[in-house]
Design an enzyme around this catalytic site. Structure first.
Site, PDB file in Angstrom:
ATOM      1  CB  ILE B  29      -0.926  -0.067   1.230  1.00 54.38           C
ATOM      2  CG1 ILE B  29      -2.253   0.560   0.930  1.00 54.38           C
ATOM      3  CG2 ILE B  29      -0.304   0.503   2.461  1.00 54.38           C
ATOM      4  CD1 ILE B  29      -3.305   0.163   1.940  1.00 54.38           C
ATOM      5  CB  THR B  32      -0.378   4.042  -4.312  1.00 49.26           C
ATOM      6  OG1 THR B  32      -0.911   3.008  -3.486  1.00 49.26           O
ATOM      7  CG2 THR B  32      -0.020   3.473  -5.674  1.00 49.26           C
ATOM      8  CG  HIS B  33      -1.990   6.172   1.306  1.00 51.63           C
ATOM      9  ND1 HIS B  33      -1.682   6.561   2.590  1.00 51.63           N
ATOM     10  CD2 HIS B  33      -3.167   6.743   1.018  1.00 51.63           C
ATOM     11  CE1 HIS B  33      -2.657   7.324   3.069  1.00 51.63           C
ATOM     12  NE2 HIS B  33      -3.572   7.462   2.145  1.00 51.63           N
ATOM     13  CG  PHE B  34       0.619   9.696  -0.096  1.00 51.57           C
ATOM     14  CD1 PHE B  34      -0.299   9.858  -1.137  1.00 51.57           C
ATOM     15  CD2 PHE B  34       0.159   9.791   1.216  1.00 51.57           C
ATOM     16  CE1 PHE B  34      -1.631  10.138  -0.875  1.00 51.57           C
ATOM     17  CE2 PHE B  34      -1.177  10.054   1.472  1.00 51.57           C
ATOM     18  CZ  PHE B  34      -2.073  10.227   0.438  1.00 51.57           C
ATOM     19  CB  VAL B  39       1.192   8.140   6.008  1.00 46.89           C
ATOM     20  CG1 VAL B  39       0.486   8.627   4.769  1.00 46.89           C
ATOM     21  CG2 VAL B  39       0.330   8.336   7.234  1.00 46.89           C
TER      22      VAL B  39
END
Lengths: 149, 130
Positions: B29, B32-34, B39
């Site tokens: 994850i 892309t986050h971020f 986070v």
């Protein structure tokens, strides 16, 4: 998985509202078995579709200079399951905003059925460049919003 | 990464529970986050708390029966970053055991609070095995 829960921006009223679309597919990894009839999308991910639509609204309003980071949610109601194959229509509306903050509300629907309602979602407006390469973010936004007039 | 508690530390049916989630740098994850500031998405902390509340309510029964109906007064006070050990706590209200307060703590600092999490029991369809 990629944490990109917006597939298309279908409408945008500057400074006021956005309508986004999130497709669901059985091929996605987040499905959770329920006690009744088959897999459901975890409800907090439905809330995230609203938050991400709001983030795109802020980016459209600021020419990708700023995006939204979640600070607080005063009230969210999960009113029905999201099943594999459902298409989510995500409506986020700006209730108030300043240079540093935005407060939004929103509704997520599957066809005519409301699956989530949220009020007073408060976000901090942060520099897009702190989170990702702005050129990448801009390309993503262009891909999502290509259908807009 | 989604809805995966790493350890349930304590569980008192109908009353409350504690659990831990380890936030590892390997989680996909964070790509892309971020990319410039990994986070943990705040909604995943909410999801962890609902999973823990479902375990408290289920007792010996299936936790899948219990799903969130509403969540109110959620505050994200600090970012949860890769490397954080998140300690999760839910406590049922005395007057309504399907409603909870919840919190997430990292190294003694409260990162997220949920003032009012309302869980509801789904009903099995007629003829189902529920």
């Amino acid at each position: 998985m990629l944490f990109q829960l917006t597939d298309r921006i279908v409408d945008y009223q500057p400074g006021r509202s956005i309508r986004a679309r999130k497709l669901t597919s059985r091929a996605e990894p987040y499905w959770r078995e329920s006690a009744d009839d088959g897999p459901v999308m975890p409800p907090p991910l439905v809330l995230e579709t609203l938050c991400q639509a709001g983030a795109w609204l802020v980016m459209l309003d600021t020419d990708v200079a700023r995006r939204a980071a979640l600070l607080s949610v005063s009230d969210t109601r999960f009113s029905g399951p999201v099943r594999p194959g459902d298409v989510l229509t995500v409506d986020a509306t700006v209730e108030s905003s300043s240079a540093e903050r935005a407060v939004m509300s929103g509704v997520v629907r599957v066809d005519e059925r409301t699956v989530l309602e949220a009020s007073d979602v408060m976000c901090a407006l942060v520099d897009t460049a702190d989170l990702d390469d702005p050129a990448v973010t801009r390309r993503q936004l262009e891909a999502l919003s290509g259908d807009l007039p | 990464m989604i809805g995966q508690l790493d350890a349930v530390r304590s569980l008192t049916p109908g009353v409350g529970g504690t659990a831990v989630r380890n936030v590892t740098s390997t989680a996909a994850i964070f790509a892309t986050h971020f990319p410039r500031f990994p986070v943990l998405p705040g909604v995943l902390v909410i999801d962890d708390l609902t999973r823990l509340a479902a375990l408290v309510l289920a007792g010996d029964g299936p936790a899948e029966r219990w799903v969130p109906a509403a969540v109110a007064r959620v505050r994200f006070r600090h970012y949860v970053r890769p490397g954080d050990v998140v300690e999760l706590t839910v406590q049922a209200r005395n007057d309504d055991p399907s409603r909870f307060q919840g919190s997430a703590v990292v190294d003694g600092t409260t990162v997220t609070t949920v003032g009012d999490l309302t869980m509801t029991r789904t009903t099995a369809p007629p003829g189902g095995q529920g």
